[in-house]
Design an enzyme around this catalytic site. Structure first.
Site, short mmCIF file in Angstrom:
data_model
loop_
_atom_site.label_atom_id
_atom_site.label_comp_id
_atom_site.label_asym_id
_atom_site.label_seq_id
_atom_site.Cartn_x
_atom_site.Cartn_y
_atom_site.Cartn_z
N CYS A 85 58.61 -7.92 16.95
CA CYS A 85 59.46 -8.74 16.08
C CYS A 85 60.29 -7.79 15.22
O CYS A 85 60.44 -6.62 15.56
CB CYS A 85 58.64 -9.74 15.25
SG CYS A 85 57.57 -9.04 14.00
N ARG B 137 55.38 -12.36 12.70
CA ARG B 137 55.26 -12.96 14.02
C ARG B 137 54.48 -12.12 15.03
O ARG B 137 53.53 -12.61 15.65
CB ARG B 137 56.64 -13.32 14.57
CG ARG B 137 57.36 -14.34 13.73
CD ARG B 137 58.80 -14.52 14.15
NE ARG B 137 59.57 -13.31 13.85
CZ ARG B 137 60.81 -13.09 14.25
NH1 ARG B 137 61.43 -13.99 15.01
NH2 ARG B 137 61.46 -11.99 13.92
N ASP C 176 61.40 -16.97 12.52
CA ASP C 176 60.88 -16.04 11.51
C ASP C 176 60.50 -16.83 10.26
O ASP C 176 61.36 -17.41 9.60
CB ASP C 176 61.92 -14.99 11.17
CG ASP C 176 61.37 -13.85 10.35
OD1 ASP C 176 60.26 -13.99 9.77
OD2 ASP C 176 62.04 -12.81 10.27
#
Length: 170
Positions: free
Chosen positions: A19, A25, A131
């Site tokens: 990420c 994440r 996100d």
């Protein structure tokens, strides 16, 4: 839903999760995927790593909200420390899975071994993992739900990818 590429080496598989900062994440996916692999008895054959394309958080634990979400769901997020993505990973890992289109561009784009994490999502294949960093707790819970079902699908597909590699070398 996508298919996992064959393992590069018989009997083992390496997955990298990527990420932006490696604090929300990809570490959530890392913790969940490792847990699911252990439950399936594949943790001795499948290695998981995670990283961020940016280096701002290198060495830090995951975002406290991501850690709290994982903890409340029964996972242990305490071992995670953020790492920065290494451009050699596509050649070293069997599969590199990124969380969104910007991450995909940052790692050089889609290939046979590089794609979106949610390419394997049985509910919405090919979508991005949003996100949650600038939002509230519900965003982290949403990410966890996506990660859990996608991790389950990846784990279900791994025996075939592992067996295919073993069979192609016989």
């Amino acid at each position: 839903m996508a298919e996992l590429p064959e393992a590069r080496a018989p009997g083992s598989y390496r997955i990298a999760l990527v990420c932006l900062g490696n604090i929300c994440r990809s570490p959530t996916a890392h913790v969940v995927l490792e847990s699911r692999l252990a439950e399936a008895g594949l943790d001795d054959r499948v290695e998981v790593a995670s990283s961020g394309t940016g280096g701002w958080h290198v060495g830090n634990p995951m975002d406290p909200r991501a850690a709290a979400t994982l903890t409340s769901a029964g996972y242990d997020p305490t071992r995670h420390r953020a790492r920065q993505y290494d451009a050699t990973w596509p050649g070293a890992y069997d599969l590199v899975l990124v969380m969104d289109g910007a991450n995909l561009a940052d790692v050089g784009g889609r290939t046979e071994r590089v794609g979106l994490f949610r390419d394997f999502d049985p509910v919405d294949p090919g979508s991005e993992v949003p996100d949650p960093y600038y939002g509230g707790a519900d965003g982290f819970e949403e990410v966890l739900a996506m990660v859990e079902r996608t991790s389950d699908a990846i784990v279900a597909a791994l025996p075939r990818a592992l067996d295919a590699a073993a069979g192609s070398r016989d």
